[in-house]
Design an enzyme around this catalytic site. Structure first.
Site, PDB file in Angstrom:
ATOM      1  N   GLU A 164      15.377  30.222  18.015  1.00  0.00           N
ATOM      2  CA  GLU A 164      15.748  31.201  16.995  1.00  0.00           C
ATOM      3  C   GLU A 164      16.273  32.484  17.652  1.00  0.00           C
ATOM      4  O   GLU A 164      15.988  32.732  18.830  1.00  0.00           O
ATOM      5  CB  GLU A 164      14.519  31.535  16.143  1.00  0.00           C
ATOM      6  CG  GLU A 164      13.909  30.338  15.415  1.00  0.00           C
ATOM      7  CD  GLU A 164      14.684  29.907  14.171  1.00  0.00           C
ATOM      8  OE1 GLU A 164      15.906  30.144  14.106  1.00  0.00           O
ATOM      9  OE2 GLU A 164      14.070  29.320  13.269  1.00  0.00           O
TER      10      GLU A 164
ATOM     11  N   HIS B 188      20.752  29.262  15.460  1.00  0.00           N
ATOM     12  CA  HIS B 188      19.819  28.544  16.335  1.00  0.00           C
ATOM     13  C   HIS B 188      20.385  27.194  16.776  1.00  0.00           C
ATOM     14  O   HIS B 188      21.170  26.571  16.067  1.00  0.00           O
ATOM     15  CB  HIS B 188      18.422  28.393  15.706  1.00  0.00           C
ATOM     16  CG  HIS B 188      18.308  27.443  14.566  1.00  0.00           C
ATOM     17  ND1 HIS B 188      17.423  27.617  13.529  1.00  0.00           N
ATOM     18  CD2 HIS B 188      18.953  26.279  14.289  1.00  0.00           C
ATOM     19  CE1 HIS B 188      17.524  26.620  12.684  1.00  0.00           C
ATOM     20  NE2 HIS B 188      18.451  25.790  13.114  1.00  0.00           N
TER      21      HIS B 188
ATOM     22  N   ASP C 242      21.508  30.921  11.258  1.00  0.00           N
ATOM     23  CA  ASP C 242      21.178  32.087  12.092  1.00  0.00           C
ATOM     24  C   ASP C 242      21.620  31.885  13.544  1.00  0.00           C
ATOM     25  O   ASP C 242      21.327  32.706  14.405  1.00  0.00           O
ATOM     26  CB  ASP C 242      19.665  32.373  12.035  1.00  0.00           C
ATOM     27  CG  ASP C 242      18.811  31.209  12.525  1.00  0.00           C
ATOM     28  OD1 ASP C 242      19.382  30.167  12.943  1.00  0.00           O
ATOM     29  OD2 ASP C 242      17.574  31.339  12.516  1.00  0.00           O
TER      30      ASP C 242
ATOM     31  N   ASP D  57      13.554  18.702  19.286  1.00  0.00           N
ATOM     32  CA  ASP D  57      12.427  19.480  18.770  1.00  0.00           C
ATOM     33  C   ASP D  57      11.546  18.666  17.832  1.00  0.00           C
ATOM     34  O   ASP D  57      11.901  17.561  17.427  1.00  0.00           O
ATOM     35  CB  ASP D  57      12.946  20.752  18.067  1.00  0.00           C
ATOM     36  CG  ASP D  57      14.143  20.486  17.156  1.00  0.00           C
ATOM     37  OD1 ASP D  57      14.368  19.315  16.785  1.00  0.00           O
ATOM     38  OD2 ASP D  57      14.857  21.439  16.819  1.00  0.00           O
TER      39      ASP D  57
HETATM   40  P1  PGA Z   1      21.658  21.103   9.239  1.00  0.00           P
HETATM   41  O1  PGA Z   1      20.760  21.843  10.309  1.00  0.00           O
HETATM   42  O2  PGA Z   1      22.459  20.091   9.987  1.00  0.00           O
HETATM   43  O3  PGA Z   1      20.660  20.481   8.312  1.00  0.00           O
HETATM   44  O4  PGA Z   1      22.505  22.160   8.585  1.00  0.00           O
HETATM   45  C1  PGA Z   1      21.318  22.288  11.481  1.00  0.00           C
HETATM   46  C2  PGA Z   1      20.275  22.972  12.299  1.00  0.00           C
HETATM   47  O5  PGA Z   1      19.461  23.735  11.738  1.00  0.00           O
HETATM   48  O6  PGA Z   1      20.266  22.750  13.518  1.00  0.00           O
END
Ligand code: PGA
Length: 236
Positions: free
Chosen positions: A143, A138, A136, A67
């Site tokens: 999302e 994702h 959440d 992304d």
């Molecule tokens: P993080 O993010 O590794 O910074 O916790 C994970 C994500 O949002 O995919």
């Protein structure tokens, strides 16, 4: 799904890097699906160590990232292109022409999404896809929603995601509110998937996506439908 509980973040990173390193050794021109966020940073550090030790050759490796923020490109140090250069690509012998991140500055994000999915298809899909997971649920920036989106597409980020990512920006107001993300097709066609999650705060969502119902309200739950997923979790 295979579940590995690592004793520490360092161990989690070593295990994930070991799986990726084995893939690169077995198939030097493999396609790696890569992720940003804080959790994969240790994995990339381990891969750099292995490269510096002469164990790994990235010269033929190709990569596709999940992304990018809409409105940002590599000239911004908050972009995911910058993150990848800074945390991995600049430190190994990969040809940057073989590294791909969605174009956050594309005039038409839906055309960019189609281009990106065609690119993934033309590479024959990814051999390994590395994923983090949001609080959440994702994966990439898919999302929670009413449906799963197959194509690479534009998304409006959840407040929870903006809050979580604000730590990387000078203020919350600077966090882009939109992104372009691989959809479930590009993620699920990977031959192998590794999901890394670190910290007590991720425990519940890891349990939920692995053992709860498969639902777009918990986007990572779709991974229950993939036949080769390794989840590496560390509490510390
Ligand atoms: P993080 O993010 O590794 O910074 O916790 C994970 C994500 O949002 O995919």
């Amino acid at each position: 799904m295979k579940y590995i509980e690592a004793g520490s973040y360092e161990e989690l990173s070593r295990i994930a890097a070991g799986i990726i390193a084995d893939q690169v050794k077995e198939k030097p021109d493999c396609v790696l699906g890569l992720a940003t966020g804080s959790t994969p940073i240790g994995t990339y550090k381990e891969l750099i160590k292995k490269y510096e030790a002469g164990e790994l050759d990235f010269s033929k490796v190709k990569t596709v990232n999940l992304d990018e923020y809409i409105g940002l490109d590599g000239s911004s140090d908050q972009s995911y292109r910058y993150f990848m250069n800074h945390n991995l690509f600049d430190h190994v012998n990969i040809d940057k022409n073989n590294t791909n991140v969605p174009n956050g500055k594309a005039a038409d994000p839906s055309k960019e999404g189609a281009r990106y999915d065609e690119l993934v298809a033309s590479l024959g899909g990814t051999d390994i896809q590395l994923l983090g997971i949001g609080h959440d649920g994702h994966i990439g920036f898919n999302e929670p929603d009413e449906v799963f989106y197959a194509a690479t597409h534009e998304v409006v980020l959840d407040d929870m995601t903006i809050d979580a990512n604000a730590r990387f920006f000078a203020s919350r107001d600077e966090v882009p509110t939109k992104a372009i993300t691989m959809g479930m097709w590009a993620i699920m066609q990977a031959k192998k998937i590794i999901l890394v999650a670190n910290g007590e705060g991720k425990k519940d969502i890891v349990d939920k996506f692995m053992h709860g119902p498969v639902t777009p309200k918990v986007p990572a739950s779709i991974l229950q439908c993939h036949r080769d997923v390794t989840v590496i979790y560390s509490k510390n």
